[in-house]
Design a protein around this motif. Structure first.
Motif, PDB file in Angstrom:
ATOM      1  N   HIS A 123       0.858  -1.194   0.000  1.00 12.96           N
ATOM      2  CA  HIS A 123       0.000   0.000   0.000  1.00 12.96           C
ATOM      3  C   HIS A 123       0.889   1.238   0.000  1.00 12.96           C
ATOM      4  O   HIS A 123       1.075   1.887   1.032  1.00 12.96           O
ATOM      5  N   HIS A 164       1.327   4.796  -1.730  1.00 12.67           N
ATOM      6  CA  HIS A 164       1.011   5.932  -2.611  1.00 12.67           C
ATOM      7  C   HIS A 164       2.319   6.647  -2.902  1.00 12.67           C
ATOM      8  O   HIS A 164       3.070   6.955  -1.976  1.00 12.67           O
ATOM      9  N   PRO A 178      -1.878   1.918  -4.727  1.00 13.25           N
ATOM     10  CA  PRO A 178      -3.334   1.782  -4.761  1.00 13.25           C
ATOM     11  C   PRO A 178      -3.978   3.115  -5.129  1.00 13.25           C
ATOM     12  O   PRO A 178      -4.714   3.685  -4.353  1.00 13.25           O
ATOM     13  N   HIS A 221      -6.652  -1.743   4.838  1.00 13.70           N
ATOM     14  CA  HIS A 221      -6.999  -1.220   6.164  1.00 13.70           C
ATOM     15  C   HIS A 221      -7.908  -2.216   6.899  1.00 13.70           C
ATOM     16  O   HIS A 221      -7.564  -3.383   6.970  1.00 13.70           O
TER      17      HIS A 221
END
Ligand SMILES: [Zn+2]
Length: 523
Positions: free
Chosen positions: A105, A107, A135, A246
């Motif tokens: 994950h 960014h 993502p 998450h």
């Protein structure tokens, strides 16, 4: 005159170099033959440490892994792979070697954070992260361009798997299943590796996930609270979602005596304090650990080969704001723009501590216990759990936060070897790349992490700032920090990369005459 010209050229070069931050000789290779000698191998497949081992790499692939002796016994040179002319030897005796880490994950950095790729990539690579799944971020074209450059090793960057935010760049709203399918097909044609969902109308989610699966692409979903009442994690998993991000949407799948969480009646989702404070009370509204419903949901998700990517670290400020805020690396490695972005605000996402006190932190500590119980048991029953960071928000810094994620997996109950597996082979599997990366295996790509200390004994040695240790002479030192990150057979000086980040941050501070201060404090 000639000398003067040389000086001028040198000066210009130095100026250019200090601007581009890529000039120190921080990488070498790939080599026709690279032999990494004498390491203890901590593989990504759950195998216990093994050494000393010599690893031979040819160009960008692992050619051989050879056990060359026994601990505490001198290595017999005759048993070792021979160096050929033009080959390179890296003596790593006493060091530990692991597969390159996969951040599930990551960014690449938003415009709001002011975090440019060269900053983010260096922080990742300095922490052994050689593959990142993005993502969604600044758009698929932006990510695909960086992906191609990284694949050719034109830039210092991990391998990139680029997922597009569902509906991104669509001219009109996607309000029919057919439009959803069409968008998914176009996304695949563009060359994206997958889709990142945030939740949508059930019929749209079902159609998009079905089409995406037919095309053989993978998917991730942050189940935003706005859509979880009618479509939670179990709906997604049944429809073909490959990983959840998450934790949102999972407690909702575990509800037994309600269909929506117990929102206070004056709640407003666009109030960040409301949003994060009430989220901290969510797990206790779900089925109790090991109850029938809890077991049933877990077992079904595992049977669907569904991946959990918990990103524990990104919520850590919720249970201990001061810890996240005062992390020792901020002052050296956090850009002013990023620090500003983290500050409490009614506008920035995730900057929710309008008034974050003891009550909120204690509720979140309990929330974590229930969440961690689920994730650990999921792993115990054979479910796939990956390691993802989601840095760039809530005081979590690229690279550093990934190591923190490992520590939180430890807290959840993972054995350190299970953590390394989660960070390597599990990530590779979740991306469909297990034949190429994720373990130190002959024939796989040479993506490797080398560290001087044993990370199983203390995961903190993987932090760029190292681990604190008192020597026999009563002297306080730092040990560890990744020494070499190897991607595609290219050796990167991990500490050198961090030095460059430090310089970038200092240059920004100088430019802005920036004073680093804690929220609300007067000088
Ligand atoms: Zn995210």
């Amino acid at each position: 005159m000639i000398i003067k010209r040389c000086h001028l050229a040198l000066l210009l070069t130095l100026i250019l170099f200090s601007k581009a931050f890529s000039q120190e000789n921080l990488s070498e290779g790939p080599f026709e033959q690279l032999i990494i000698r004498g390491v203890t191998l901590i593989n990504g497949n759950g195998a216990p440490p093994l050494g000393p081992v010599d690893i031979e790499v040819v160009n960008n692939r692992i050619k051989s892994i050879k056990v060359v002796g026994y601990p505490g016994v001198e290595i017999k040179t005759s048993d070792r792979p021979q160096l050929k002319a033009g080959g390179k030897e890296l003596n790593c005796e006493g060091m530990y070697l692991l597969p390159g880490f996969v951040d599930m994950h990551g960014h690449i950095g938003g415009i709001a954070q002011g975090a440019e790729p060269e900053y983010v990539f260096r922080l990742w690579m300095a922490h052994g992260i050689t593959t990142v799944r993005e993502p969604s971020g600044r758009g698929i074209d932006f990510a695909l361009d960086l992906k191609r450059k990284s694949a050719k090793n034109e830039i210092i960057a991990p391998r990139i798997m680029a997922y597009t935010g569902f509906g991104q760049d669509s001219d009109d709203p996607i309000n029919t299943p057919e439009k959803a399918r069409e968008w998914v097909r176009k996304n695949a044609q563009k060359g994206a590796d997958g889709v990142k969902f945030f939740g949508a109308e059930p019929a749209i989610m079902a159609a998009a996930l079905d089409e995406n699966k037919k095309l053989g692409l993978r998917s991730a979903c942050h189940h935003a609270q706005l859509s979880v009442a009618r479509w939670n994690v179990i709906n997604s998993a049944r429809a073909g979602l490959t990983s959840m991000e998450h934790w949102y949407g999972l407690p909702e799948a575990l509800f037994e005596d309600r269909t929506v969480q117990n929102y206070p009646l004056d709640y407003n989702y666009n109030n960040e304090q409301d949003r994060f404070e009430e989220a901290g009370k969510l797990w206790k509204q779900a089925a109790k650990p090991y109850s029938d419903h809890w077991n049933k949901v877990m077992d079904e998700l595992i049977a669907l080969d569904f991946t959990l990517d918990p990103t524990f670290n990104i919520y850590e400020a919720s249970r201990d704001l001061q810890r996240a805020r005062r992390a020792e690396w901020h002052e050296i490695y956090t850009l002013p723009s990023l620090w500003d972005f983290y500050q409490p605000s009614k506008v920035s996402h995730g900057s929710y501590w309008h008034y974050w006190g003891t009550e909120q932190e204690v509720a979140w500590k309990k929330n974590y216990q229930l969440w961690m119980t689920f994730v650990n048991e999921y792993k115990n029953r054979g479910g796939r759990v990956t390691t993802g960071s989601d840095s760039g928000f809530i005081f979590q810094l690229y690279g550093f936060a990934y190591i923190r994620e490992m520590e939180l997996l430890r807290e959840a109950g993972f054995h350190p070897l299970e953590i390394i597996k989660s960070a390597t082979l599990n990530g590779a599997e979740a991306l469909g790349m297990q034949d190429e990366i994720g373990s130190v295996t002959e024939g796989k790509l040479a993506d490797l992490v080398i560290v001087e200390e044993n990370p199983l004994e203390n995961l903190k040695v993987l932090y760029g700032t190292g681990a604190i240790k008192l020597t026999d002479n009563n002297e306080v030192v730092r040990v560890g920090g990744v020494k070499y990150t190897i991607k595609d057979g290219i050796i990167y000086d991990a500490k050198g990369l961090l030095r460059e980040v430090k310089e970038m941050v200092q240059a920004e501070k100088d430019k802005l005459n920036y004073q680093f201060k804690q929220p609300g404090m007067k000088p």
